[in-house]
Design an enzyme around this catalytic site. Structure first.
Site, PDB file in Angstrom:
ATOM      1  N   LYS A  82       0.744   6.570  38.779  1.00  0.00           N
ATOM      2  CA  LYS A  82       1.015   7.525  39.856  1.00  0.00           C
ATOM      3  C   LYS A  82      -0.276   8.154  40.360  1.00  0.00           C
ATOM      4  O   LYS A  82      -0.431   8.375  41.570  1.00  0.00           O
ATOM      5  CB  LYS A  82       1.986   8.594  39.362  1.00  0.00           C
ATOM      6  CG  LYS A  82       3.396   8.066  39.136  1.00  0.00           C
ATOM      7  CD  LYS A  82       4.279   9.055  38.402  1.00  0.00           C
ATOM      8  CE  LYS A  82       5.651   8.460  38.121  1.00  0.00           C
ATOM      9  NZ  LYS A  82       6.512   9.332  37.305  1.00  0.00           N
ATOM     10  N   GLN A 138       5.916  14.747  33.861  1.00  0.00           N
ATOM     11  CA  GLN A 138       6.354  13.431  33.385  1.00  0.00           C
ATOM     12  C   GLN A 138       7.403  13.598  32.295  1.00  0.00           C
ATOM     13  O   GLN A 138       7.201  14.334  31.335  1.00  0.00           O
ATOM     14  CB  GLN A 138       5.163  12.636  32.850  1.00  0.00           C
ATOM     15  CG  GLN A 138       5.515  11.234  32.394  1.00  0.00           C
ATOM     16  CD  GLN A 138       6.050  10.364  33.522  1.00  0.00           C
ATOM     17  OE1 GLN A 138       5.538  10.387  34.632  1.00  0.00           O
ATOM     18  NE2 GLN A 138       7.078   9.596  33.236  1.00  0.00           N
ATOM     19  N   ASP A 154       9.129  16.133  42.997  1.00  0.00           N
ATOM     20  CA  ASP A 154       9.890  15.141  42.243  1.00  0.00           C
ATOM     21  C   ASP A 154      11.382  15.467  42.254  1.00  0.00           C
ATOM     22  O   ASP A 154      12.193  14.709  41.725  1.00  0.00           O
ATOM     23  CB  ASP A 154       9.373  15.074  40.796  1.00  0.00           C
ATOM     24  CG  ASP A 154       9.671  13.740  40.121  1.00  0.00           C
ATOM     25  OD1 ASP A 154       9.881  12.742  40.831  1.00  0.00           O
ATOM     26  OD2 ASP A 154       9.691  13.706  38.873  1.00  0.00           O
TER      27      ASP A 154
END
Length: 285
Positions: free
Chosen positions: A52, A96, A119
């Site tokens: 990413k 994450q 996200d």
């Protein structure tokens, strides 16, 4: 059967995002900034974050990395995320997941400022998706919706079956599909007569986290495989179902690239909105 290439669609989205990031830098003197937070040394998570960050750099997005030790407490993680939420130089925050089991993941997610939740993992973002209000979509569900749009799959009046109920995949994609006038059934690994229900679906979204779990569909159904298991295997038995589906995503190369593309796109949108340059009227879904 036709393959739905997330790689191709994601490339188009990322090219546009790169242009927008460049325009943002020209107007503000800085790049949009995405902060990635990783707790521990899980090999898959380390790889995902590195990927990413590399994609961010290629798109002209600054990448900030906060790597915390495995023994980090919930309180310590929340404190680090709160700092990023309050930092004016950070536009988007990615935690994450999964985090180590001793950490309250929901508490950590909720420390992300809604304006930086690129996200789409907070309760605020879920509410925005459920009520079709402006905000950020969960990256994978948002990517799925863009993929369906790119392949001109009309959801209106169709029966969509979502197999999976996680708060960052199954539930939000169901809300986004409902907003597009689909009739949505949410199933999971404990649903009775699951095969029978899946066989009634015009669109199937497999997001249950079990390899080759979906083995039967209605002929002509659109199949979205959002699973990723060891050995590059999805949640759908691709070999068994490919000929029966009208459209089907491969693993890899289907949903995965779309997730990262949406994350980057929403980071630039967050930066633009926070800089008050334009009225970004993106509605999730």
């Amino acid at each position: 059967m036709a393959l739905m290439s997330g790689t191709d669609v994601a490339r188009e989205i990322t090219e546009q995002t790169t242009k927008r990031a460049s325009e943002f830098e020209q107007r503000t003197g800085r790049k949009p900034c995405l902060a990635a937070v990783l707790v521990g040394e899980d090999p898959a998570s380390v790889t995902y974050v590195k990927m990413k960050r590399n994609r961010s750099a290629k798109a002209g997005i600054e990448s900030r990395f906060v790597h915390l030790p495995e023994q980090t407490t919930t309180e310590q993680l929340v404190a680090e995320i709160t700092k990023l939420s309050e930092d004016p130089g950070v536009d988007g925050i990615l935690l994450q997941h999964p985090v180590p089991k001793h950490i309250d993941e929901r508490a950590a997610f909720e420390a992300i400022a809604p304006s930086k939740d690129v996200d789409g993992v907070t309760m605020h973002s879920f509410a925005a998706m459920a009520f079709s209000e402006p905000g950020f979509a969960s990256a994978t569900p948002g990517g799925i919706m863009r993929l369906l749009e790119a392949y001109e799959v009309d959801l209106k009046g169709k029966h969509a079956v979502v197999v999976g109920r996680s708060p960052i995949l199954g539930k939000p994609v169901a809300m986004l599909m409902l907003a597009k006038d689909a009739t949505v059934t949410i199933c999971h690994s404990k649903t009775e007569n699951l095969d029978q229900i899946v066989r009634t679906a015009d669109i199937v979204v497999a997001a249950v986290g079990k390899p080759k779990f979906i083995t039967a569909i209605k002929p002509g159904a659109v199949v979205i495989d959002a699973g990723y298991n060891e050995g590059n295997v999805g949640d759908v038995d691709f070999e068994q179902l490919a000929d029966s589906a009208s459209l089907i995503t491969p693993v890899p190369g289907g949903v995965g690239p779309m997730t990262i593309a949406l994350l980057l796109e929403q980071t630039v949108s967050a930066a633009t909105r926070r800089a008050d340059l334009v009225d970004v009227s993106e509605v999730v879904g």
